[in-house]
Scaffold this active site. Structure first.
Site, short mmCIF file in Angstrom:
data_model
loop_
_atom_site.label_atom_id
_atom_site.label_comp_id
_atom_site.label_asym_id
_atom_site.label_seq_id
_atom_site.Cartn_x
_atom_site.Cartn_y
_atom_site.Cartn_z
N LYS A 92 0.81 -1.22 0.00
CA LYS A 92 0.00 0.00 0.00
C LYS A 92 0.84 1.27 0.00
CE LYS A 92 -4.02 -2.03 2.29
NZ LYS A 92 -5.05 -1.82 3.32
N LYS B 203 -15.26 -2.15 1.65
CA LYS B 203 -13.93 -2.26 1.06
C LYS B 203 -13.01 -1.22 1.67
CE LYS B 203 -15.19 -5.43 -1.97
NZ LYS B 203 -16.43 -5.81 -1.30
N ASP B 204 -11.73 -1.53 1.67
CA ASP B 204 -10.70 -0.70 2.29
C ASP B 204 -10.61 0.67 1.64
OD1 ASP B 204 -8.51 0.09 3.76
OD2 ASP B 204 -7.41 -1.77 3.46
N ARG B 205 -10.32 1.68 2.45
CA ARG B 205 -10.09 3.03 1.91
C ARG B 205 -8.77 3.09 1.15
NH1 ARG B 205 -11.38 8.18 3.89
NH2 ARG B 205 -12.10 7.28 5.86
#
Length: 352
Positions: free
Chosen positions: A22, A80-82
């Site tokens: 990320k 869902k992930d940011r």
């Protein structure tokens, strides 16, 4: 609370090295897999949405605002992930209304890729799976050991821990849940209540799974286990015959662990003793979940990794692609491979 307290031991040995995940949103890509044929007509407008650096709830608010609808008229299957590039479905309830102009919802961080009418709303948990493309940068690892580990997890799966994201910074959601449990009170705010109850159940599940990993039984059926197929919410009790079911060996059938709620533990034998031991140690937390009218559910202990593939676009970059059942965490797959270090920034595009 640290990672070991929130998750548990690794199943396949120490990490083969370390990397960054990320560094940019494109390093963590998620595509929702939804096996629902759309009819092309009906009072619900379904949207296939790509978002970057934006969580699901924020996207839903944007879409509702642009459509001139209350937030409750916007539905989605899962959160869902940011910090990711994600593609997922939303549905809008539009009885007797034309398709709205959603241009105001779109921008650099949100794009509507497709829209189609359907006769039903999108239900929570309706998606079958999530497809992931991950890019791990600044890779420092023993390449031979990493290759062997990748082959091993493809064949054997990994422990199906709830990931650290579920628990908040330093396990803050679990700490808050314990505070409420000590007072036997529930948060008034619905979103907070849901988040803390979920964190508490996930933490207790991880405690059970951690003990099964330590004992080497997380991927083995024992008499008294409740067994479930991948993606199924039904389960059955394992006797001697069930423990020899060949579908266990091919990762279709798995032992399960508890998502605590009301009622007695449905397991038997050594499995029930282990789960009851975790419940006894948790004490007030289990009572609190029962008070909240949570139903007892089960979750598979072993996570099969669908279609795992990998390559190295650069010597210090590992790119992975795989599919996981809904509700499972890509980060627990990575954890069995590498230690993750804090992200810097990278401009390398993600192309598989």
């Amino acid at each position: 609370m640290n990672e070991l307290q929130l998750l548990g031991p690794r199943a396949h040995g120490e990490a083969c090295g370390r990397a960054v995940l990320k560094a940019s949103a494109e390093d963590f890509q998620v595509d929702e897999v939804l096996d629902i044929p759309l009819t092309g007509q009906g009072e619900h407008l379904w949207l296939w949405v790509e978002k970057r650096g934006l969580n699901t709830e924020e996207a839903a608010r944007r879409i509702a605002r642009a459509a001139g609808l209350p937030l409750k008229a916007v539905s989605y299957a899962g959160l869902k992930d940011r910090q990711a590039l994600t593609r997922q479905w939303f549905s809008l309830h539009l009885p007797g209304k034309a398709d709205p102009d959603l241009a105001a919802a779109q921008g650099d961080d949100l794009a509507i890729l497709r829209s189609q009418r359907h006769n039903r709303k999108l239900q929570r948990g309706a998606h079958a799976a999530n497809g992931f493309t991950l890019r791990l940068t600044a890779l420092e690892a023993d390449r031979d050991a990493l290759e062997q580990r990748l082959q091993r997890i493809a064949e054997q799966g990994v422990p199906n821990y709830f990931g650290l994201q579920r628990f908040g910074f330093d396990g803050g959601n679990v700490v808050q849940a314990r505070d409420f449990a000590a007072r036997q009170e529930l948060p008034v705010q619905r979103n907070l209540r849901s988040r803390l109850l979920s964190a508490a159940r996930s933490h207790l599940f991880n405690q059970v799974l951690a003990r099964r990993v330590a004992a080497g039984t997380w991927n083995q059926a024992q008499i008294g286990d409740l067994l479930a197929f991948t993606g199924s919410r039904s389960f059955f009790l394992a006797g001697e015959a069930e423990c020899g079911d060949p579908r266990l060996a091919i990762l279709d059938l798995h032992p399960t662990g508890p998502l605590w709620g009301d009622g007695p533990l449905p397991t038997g034998g050594a499995t029930q003793m282990l789960e009851q031991s975790v419940a006894d140690e948790a004490g007030q937390l289990v009572d609190w979940l029962v008070k909240a009218d949570m139903a007892h559910e089960r979750r598979i202990l072993r996570l099969p990794i669908g279609g795992l593939s990998w390559h190295y676009p650069e010597p210090d970059i590992l790119q992975l692609a795989f599919v996981l059942p809904a509700g499972c965490f890509a980060t627990v797959v990575v954890r069995e491979l590498l230690d993750l270090v804090p992200a810097g920034q990278t401009d390398t595009p993600c192309e598989f």
